[in-house]
Design a protein around this motif. Structure first.
Motif, short mmCIF file in Angstrom:
data_model
loop_
_atom_site.label_atom_id
_atom_site.label_comp_id
_atom_site.label_asym_id
_atom_site.label_seq_id
_atom_site.Cartn_x
_atom_site.Cartn_y
_atom_site.Cartn_z
N GLU A 139 -47.17 -91.19 -100.31
CA GLU A 139 -45.98 -91.35 -99.46
C GLU A 139 -45.77 -92.83 -99.18
OE1 GLU A 139 -44.00 -89.79 -95.25
OE2 GLU A 139 -45.84 -88.88 -96.03
N GLY A 143 -40.53 -93.31 -96.90
CA GLY A 143 -40.46 -91.85 -96.80
C GLY A 143 -40.43 -91.14 -98.13
N LYS A 145 -41.91 -89.27 -101.23
CA LYS A 145 -43.08 -88.40 -101.23
C LYS A 145 -43.41 -87.84 -102.60
CE LYS A 145 -42.38 -86.87 -96.44
NZ LYS A 145 -42.29 -85.72 -95.52
N ILE A 151 -37.29 -88.92 -101.95
CA ILE A 151 -36.99 -89.14 -100.54
C ILE A 151 -36.15 -87.95 -100.05
CG2 ILE A 151 -35.93 -90.65 -98.82
CD1 ILE A 151 -36.37 -92.98 -100.68
N PRO A 152 -36.72 -87.07 -99.25
CA PRO A 152 -36.02 -85.83 -98.86
C PRO A 152 -34.65 -86.05 -98.23
CG PRO A 152 -38.34 -85.69 -98.28
CD PRO A 152 -38.11 -87.09 -98.73
N LYS A 153 -34.49 -87.03 -97.35
CA LYS A 153 -33.22 -87.17 -96.62
C LYS A 153 -32.04 -87.51 -97.54
CE LYS A 153 -33.96 -92.04 -95.32
NZ LYS A 153 -34.08 -92.98 -94.17
N TYR A 154 -32.33 -88.06 -98.73
CA TYR A 154 -31.26 -88.40 -99.67
C TYR A 154 -30.95 -87.26 -100.64
CZ TYR A 154 -31.97 -93.21 -98.09
OH TYR A 154 -32.09 -94.35 -97.33
N HIS A 155 -31.82 -86.28 -100.69
CA HIS A 155 -31.66 -85.18 -101.66
C HIS A 155 -31.94 -83.85 -100.98
CE1 HIS A 155 -31.58 -88.35 -104.70
NE2 HIS A 155 -32.69 -88.82 -104.17
N MET A 156 -31.40 -83.70 -99.77
CA MET A 156 -31.72 -82.53 -98.96
C MET A 156 -31.28 -81.22 -99.61
SD MET A 156 -33.40 -81.60 -96.41
CE MET A 156 -33.69 -83.20 -95.64
N GLU A 157 -30.16 -81.25 -100.33
CA GLU A 157 -29.68 -80.01 -100.97
C GLU A 157 -30.71 -79.49 -101.97
OE1 GLU A 157 -26.32 -78.97 -104.21
OE2 GLU A 157 -25.56 -79.89 -102.38
N GLU A 165 -38.50 -79.11 -96.77
CA GLU A 165 -39.11 -80.43 -96.95
C GLU A 165 -40.60 -80.36 -97.27
OE1 GLU A 165 -39.34 -84.70 -94.56
OE2 GLU A 165 -37.89 -83.15 -93.96
#
Length: 231
Positions: A139, A143, A145, A151-157, A165
């Motif tokens: 990590e 952020g 991972k 980076i989860p927040k940029y590819h949340m879908e 997550e």
């Protein structure tokens, strides 16, 4: 006296008739109101059964759209073990000092993700090498991972379609999600180098240092498959 009694009796009769008429009228009105109410309910139920999606309640439409969009990010099938996978796994295990057993699974997953996304599996392995050195729980301070440093927040879908997550640290999920992201960047830019720079988030400068590292690692993997003794 008789006339007076007749008038009183006649008045009572008229009053009784009027009262009966009023009661009957009230009963009829109540009956009509009940019938109208029942008819309205039946009509509404019939109309709601044939409403198009655009006029259905928002939560219904939203749920249906979500079910269509959020396709699970799951490897359809792992690549079968063959000589190439075993050679790559042994090379990666020694070069990056990771478990051979675990590396076989990672290389197999990279081949499966390559088949599913249309990317060269050696490119996927090269990104994993540069991004995380094959550490599945890596990590960054930003952020990012996992193996592919997603980076989860940029590819949340994509992350939500994978189970949330927490699933981003699962090797197979991380590899497939990262491969899909990279494929989209390459397709959007129309160029491998630019796509790799976009994946790294380094598109502002003129340097292609990150893309160079990944491409050089991919070339080493290719060379190793051709002649293991020269690498």
């Amino acid at each position: 006296m008789e006339n007076t009694q007749f008038e009183i009796s006649n008045g009572r009769t008229l009053a009784d008739k009027s009262r009966s008429t009023l009661l009957l009228s009230a009963f009829v009105m109540s009956l009509i109101s009940l019938m109208v109410s029942l008819y309205s309910q039946i009509t509404l139920q019939s109309e709601s059964a044939v409403l198009p999606a655009a006029t259905q309640p928002p939560q219904v439409v939203e749920r249906e759209e979500t079910e269509k969009v959020l396709e699970p990010n799951v490897l359809e099938q792992k690549a079968p073990l063959d000589g190439r996978i075993m050679m790559l796994a042994e090379y990666v295990s020694k070069r990056y000092r990771v478990s051979m057993d675990a590396t076989v699974e990672l290389v197999s997953a990279a081949y499966a993700a390559g088949e599913q996304t249309g990317l060269d599996p050696l490119l996927i392995l090269a990104v994993m090498a540069v991004e995380s050195r094959f550490n599945p729980i890596a990590e960054s301070v930003a952020g990012a991972k996992g193996l592919m440093q997603v980076i989860p927040k940029y590819h949340m879908e994509k992350i939500m379609a994978s189970g949330g997550e927490k699933a981003v640290l699962e090797p197979e999920t991380n590899i497939l999600v990262g491969a899909k992201i990279l494929r989209e960047y390459i397709a959007r830019s129309g160029d491998l180098t630019i796509g790799l720079q976009m994946y790294n988030g380094a598109t502002d400068g003129t340097s292609s240092q990150y893309a160079g590292k990944v491409i050089n690692e991919k070339l080493r993997l290719q060379q190793m498959l051709k002649d293991p003794h020269r690498v």
